[in-house]
Design a protein around this motif. Sequence first.
Motif, PDB file in Angstrom:
ATOM      1  N   PRO A   8       0.821  -1.213   0.000  1.00  0.00           N
ATOM      2  CA  PRO A   8       0.000   0.000   0.000  1.00  0.00           C
ATOM      3  C   PRO A   8       0.852   1.259   0.000  1.00  0.00           C
ATOM      4  O   PRO A   8       2.000   1.250   0.427  1.00  0.00           O
ATOM      5  N   TYR A  48      -0.601  -3.496   8.457  1.00  0.00           N
ATOM      6  CA  TYR A  48      -1.369  -3.688   7.237  1.00  0.00           C
ATOM      7  C   TYR A  48      -2.500  -4.661   7.542  1.00  0.00           C
ATOM      8  O   TYR A  48      -2.271  -5.764   8.027  1.00  0.00           O
ATOM      9  N   ARG A 144      -5.066   6.640  -3.869  1.00  0.00           N
ATOM     10  CA  ARG A 144      -4.995   6.656  -2.400  1.00  0.00           C
ATOM     11  C   ARG A 144      -5.172   8.064  -1.845  1.00  0.00           C
ATOM     12  O   ARG A 144      -5.866   8.275  -0.848  1.00  0.00           O
TER      13      ARG A 144
END
Length: 428
Positions: A8, A48, A144
């Motif tokens: 990510p 995460y 994002r």
Amino acid sequence: MAIELTMPALSPTMEKGTLAKWLVKEGDRVKAGDLIAEIETDKATMEYEAADDGRIARLVIAEGTDDVAVGSVIALLASDDETVPEPAMADTAPAAALAEAPAPAPAPAPAPTPEAAATPPAAELPRKRPSPADRIKVSPLAARIADAKGIDLGGIAGTGPNGRIVRADLGIAPLLAPAPAAMAAAPATTAIVAPPPAGVPVETVKLSSMRKTIARRLTESKASVPHFYLTARCNLDPLLALRRQLNAAIEGRGVKLSVNDLLIKAVALALQEVPDANVQFGGDVLHRFARVDVSMAVAIDGGLVTPVLRDVGALSLSAIASQSKALAAKARDGKLTPEDYDGGTVSLSNLGMFGIDEMVPVINPPQALILGAAAGVEQPWKVDGKIELATIMAATASFDHRAIDGAVAAEFMRAFRELVETPMRLTV
């Protein structure tokens, strides 16, 4: 069909990260929200979470791997009875790179999806978890940021390849001001890294992503920012006396004021009095800020982070104490989010608790001012026309001379000292 779990983007500027630790192993069952890995960025180590239920079919990237690109497939999630094929080039070809490849022209449609034009049938490749990048042409980083900022991507025309929406299309100012052309043209200096002396016992430890970033940013700061320094010695006794009175008055409310909390407020009010010091160099322009956001230096294992208190001039001392305590705890637990440390118009670094007599801090770019506070030292001082013992603190500020001149810097230091020595003004 298997679901790809990818590296990510944990901050708007993150391009790579270190997969510090797996919290699961192959074959483990996980539910949405379960913690499955620790990702180390240049700011903190973050956990995460799994976004779907399933079984960890394969850990594609080994723990401890550095420089894993954002979007790279790090693991595959499958159902209990599903067989997962080996991902092609999973450790070297990130999913983001696949999305960047030009796609054949699709049939006319209002909003074609990248997968419809470029992806083979679902039976041949694991399916990806739905995201904004799957619905419209948008880079993973831009997706994002848009999700974090609540930006509607539907009406944005992309300027990237094939009309792809990239970060610049979102109208988000870069965290680091672009270097002016004159600076870019300056010859780059290469640091000379010498080996350890022969014959001396030594332990060589690999640098963390945070330590690498600190080394890079502070080297750039000293090499590219023309620092100059001013020191003001402040009588801390009035501030210490007020702190004792205020803490006695709010005892039992779950809030306790520290000296650092009062110094944070003093920095903010001094910048409100001298707004020409609340600025940032921007190449051909100078940015003047309408509020004071203070980056508070917090020492943690392996480095230093600077969470930000927003609009400090408008905060009460108790609000500053609550927020600074919460941010320091998050920093030490590695729980800071990008919103906690992005931005800041000025920094405060306080080493007084370590008994340091004086410190000269390095500017935290792109800011133009950082104040370093040392310990209060008892020494002879003129008090009310008489020589008495007083608790004196040396406060040294570093200024970016491209943005702040000496006279403005001196006015800021004078305002700061007066606020420290007449601390009732901090409560008004």
